[in-house]
Write an enzyme that holds these catalytic residues in place. Structure first.
Site, mmCIF file in Angstrom:
data_model
loop_
_atom_site.group_PDB
_atom_site.id
_atom_site.type_symbol
_atom_site.label_atom_id
_atom_site.label_comp_id
_atom_site.label_asym_id
_atom_site.label_seq_id
_atom_site.Cartn_x
_atom_site.Cartn_y
_atom_site.Cartn_z
ATOM 1 N N SER A 199 0.782 -1.173 0.111
ATOM 2 C CA SER A 199 0.100 0.030 0.100
ATOM 3 C C SER A 199 0.907 1.197 0.070
ATOM 4 O O SER A 199 1.643 1.575 -0.868
ATOM 5 C CB SER A 199 -0.953 -0.203 1.315
ATOM 6 O OG SER A 199 -2.019 0.663 1.008
ATOM 7 N N TRP B 65 -9.777 0.239 -5.807
ATOM 8 C CA TRP B 65 -9.191 1.568 -5.305
ATOM 9 C C TRP B 65 -7.658 1.769 -5.874
ATOM 10 O O TRP B 65 -7.427 2.804 -6.189
ATOM 11 C CB TRP B 65 -9.347 1.730 -3.782
ATOM 12 C CG TRP B 65 -8.864 3.072 -3.238
ATOM 13 C CD1 TRP B 65 -7.935 3.149 -2.609
ATOM 14 C CD2 TRP B 65 -9.652 4.263 -3.343
ATOM 15 N NE1 TRP B 65 -7.658 4.547 -1.894
ATOM 16 C CE2 TRP B 65 -8.834 5.236 -2.412
ATOM 17 C CE3 TRP B 65 -10.700 4.696 -3.866
ATOM 18 C CZ2 TRP B 65 -9.147 6.582 -2.484
ATOM 19 C CZ3 TRP B 65 -11.021 6.088 -3.883
ATOM 20 C CH2 TRP B 65 -10.363 7.046 -2.935
ATOM 21 N N HIS C 271 -7.547 -5.771 -0.403
ATOM 22 C CA HIS C 271 -6.317 -4.878 -0.206
ATOM 23 C C HIS C 271 -5.656 -5.384 1.121
ATOM 24 O O HIS C 271 -6.196 -5.277 2.198
ATOM 25 C CB HIS C 271 -6.660 -3.634 0.088
ATOM 26 C CG HIS C 271 -5.446 -2.480 0.168
ATOM 27 N ND1 HIS C 271 -4.682 -2.178 -0.927
ATOM 28 C CD2 HIS C 271 -5.400 -1.807 1.296
ATOM 29 C CE1 HIS C 271 -3.945 -1.357 -0.386
ATOM 30 N NE2 HIS C 271 -4.010 -1.111 0.886
ATOM 31 N N LYS D 274 4.118 2.050 -2.241
ATOM 32 C CA LYS D 274 4.681 3.277 -3.225
ATOM 33 C C LYS D 274 6.181 3.426 -2.577
ATOM 34 O O LYS D 274 6.957 3.828 -3.548
ATOM 35 C CB LYS D 274 3.795 4.350 -2.981
ATOM 36 C CG LYS D 274 2.281 4.189 -2.841
ATOM 37 C CD LYS D 274 1.461 5.478 -2.608
ATOM 38 C CE LYS D 274 0.218 5.215 -1.974
ATOM 39 N NZ LYS D 274 -0.784 4.546 -2.756
HETATM 40 C C1 GTR Z 1 -5.314 4.397 1.428
HETATM 41 C C2 GTR Z 1 -4.790 5.207 0.337
HETATM 42 C C3 GTR Z 1 -4.107 4.355 -0.400
HETATM 43 C C4 GTR Z 1 -3.371 3.340 0.094
HETATM 44 C C5 GTR Z 1 -3.806 2.939 1.489
HETATM 45 C C6 GTR Z 1 -2.936 2.311 2.517
HETATM 46 O O1 GTR Z 1 -6.161 5.222 2.340
HETATM 47 O O2 GTR Z 1 -5.816 5.932 -0.408
HETATM 48 O O3 GTR Z 1 -3.359 5.076 -1.518
HETATM 49 O O4 GTR Z 1 -1.966 3.978 0.652
HETATM 50 O O5 GTR Z 1 -4.245 4.056 2.442
HETATM 51 O O6 GTR Z 1 -1.738 2.699 2.577
HETATM 52 O O7 GTR Z 1 -3.228 1.740 3.251
#
Ligand code: GTR
Length: 442
Positions: free
Chosen positions: A278, A369, A422, A282
């Protein structure tokens, strides 16, 4: 300026009208409906990874290495993540714990404190490692964790992290960890499995590097090194638009962890895979792009600002992410809110910056997402660079997503989309271990 309110009103009204018919863009009231329809993706043209900014084609390895790669690094620093300082000269390490009988004698548990300045006052970074007792020096997986090292395993000897943390985690009370949070992220960190396959696991709490909150860059390593990036700022001076945001800070912390791993004789530092999920996916990508010492890079569900192509604006968009998390990227990135096509780069070039080193991109079906197809396509569009550098890149010539739960893991770019949400699962880790085995000749 008396005319201003009248000028703003019609503009607002126009935005509201637009928002009724267009999805995937900001509404006037800051609400947002993500676009999940492939047919509504805006038409876009990706910048060519193999064309220099001045229009010259990059036709050979030398031009890639000496011109295009440095140019792309600079573009990502300037427009997306921000510039970071180098390795601090006074950095030093202290081993706080070394238990050779961890995991029933299969591994050594080691906890190392990384001091960034001469003294022992903070901020410091605590690295937790499980190192197989056999086959040393061993290759390693390095990744940041969300809720403290103590959250990755129930082992009561892991130091409880005392730093500020987001209150979303189990057992986190008033933004601080309690004993209840021990082992709560264990499903994402299959320590036994990793050690059994002959790899060390090294992990660090990302908030040790920089707390994940929009505090105007006052704490974490910003507090000690920010001036090296911004220069002296007088009261009211704006922060340079290319100064490091939090993702760049976390990536910097990964490089500092690698600095330690290079000093640890039990680790084969030429074979360190950097992995993240997540926002930390990145981060792993940016760390791997910038720091060529990382031998392999893994992006788990990294989405917008990670592996997903920004121009698709599918699911989370640049506007959405900059509005929810204004501290993650540099200030310049805000200029691309609902304006992705103006970016001089796109995220396939972040993947290309890892070439010729192996990179694995993982998506999940329910993680729309993060735009699974956009994550896949950034690998696909990095192919020309991988091929120029004499590697296979992503096998198969298709722009379509491969079947669910059928990993592509024989090339230099790996990819899978798995069933589920996710998260990081043991299925994900099995593929990463296979991929590392292949590239590290294990
Ligand atoms: C979310 C965000 C994502 C992702 C995620 C995370 O809220 O929109 O880009 O990074 O968090 O890191 O858990």
């Amino acid at each position: 300026m008396t005319g201003t309110p009248q000028m703003i009103k019609p503009l607002l009204r126009l935005t509201t009208i637009l928002s009724l018919s267009v999805i995937g863009i900001a509404h006037a009231d800051d609400s947002f409906e993500p676009n999940y329809d492939e047919s509504l993706i805006p038409e876009y043209t990706l910048p060519d990874a193999l064309t220099l900014q001045d229009g010259t084609a990059v036709a050979d390895v030398e031009t890639w290495k000496t011109k295009r790669r440095p140019e792309l690094i600079k573009l990502f620093e300037e427009h997306v993540y921000g510039r970071a300082p180098g390795k601090p000269e006074a950095m030093h390490f202290e081993t706080l714990d070394n238990e050779p009988q961890a995991l029933d004698g299969a591994a050594t548990r080691r906890q190392v404190r990384i001091y960034l300045t001469e003294g022992t006052e903070g901020p410091f970074l605590d690295l937790l490692m499980y190192v197989p007792n056999e086959g040393r020096p061993v290759p390693a997986f390095l990744g940041l964790n969300f809720y403290g090292n103590h959250s990755i395993a129930a082992d009561p000897n892991i130091r409880l992290n005392m730093n500020w943390m987001r209150d979303k985690g189990e057992g986190v009370v008033d933004n601080h960890a309690t004993d209840e949070s021990r082992g709560t992220s264990a499903s994402r960190w299959p320590v036994e499995m990793i050690v059994k396959r002959g790899y060390a696991l090294a992990t660090m709490y990302y908030g040790d590097i920089d707390p994940d909150t929009d505090d105007d860059f006052q704490n974490g390593v910003h507090a000690i090194f920010d001036k090296q990036v911004t220069g002296e700022l007088a009261e009211g001076d704006p922060r340079p638009t290319d100064a490091w945001g939090s993702i760049a800070t976390w990536a910097w912390g990964l490089s500092r962890s690698l600095d330690y791993l290079e000093e640890d004789p039990d680790i084969n530092a030429a074979r360190v895979a950097v992995m993240g999920h997540s926002r930390l996916g990145k981060t792993a990508l940016w760390a791997g792009a910038e720091d060529e010492r990382f031998a392999l890079v893994i992006s788990n569900n990294s989405g917008c600002g990670g592996a997903a192509l920004s121009r698709r604006a599918f699911g989370e968009t640049v506007w959405r992410i900059n509005t929810s998390f204004p501290h993650w990227f540099n200030d310049k990135f805000q200029e691309y809110n609902n304006n992705e096509s103006a970016l001089p780069i796109d995220q396939h070039e972040l993947i290309a910056l890892i070439a010729p080193r192996p990179v694995y991109i993982a998506s999940a079906v329910e993680d729309r997402w993060a735009d699974p197809h956009g994550e896949y396509l950034s690998g696909y569009h990095a192919n020309p660079v991988y091929q120029l550098l004499g590697t296979t890149g992503l096998p198969g010539e298709s722009t379509e997503l491969p079947p669910v739960d059928e990993p592509i893991k024989t090339g230099t770019i790996g990819y899978h989309i798995r069933t589920g949400k996710h998260d990081v699962t043991s299925f994900d880790w099995q593929q990463y271990l296979d991929f590392a085995d292949l590239h590290f000749n294990k």
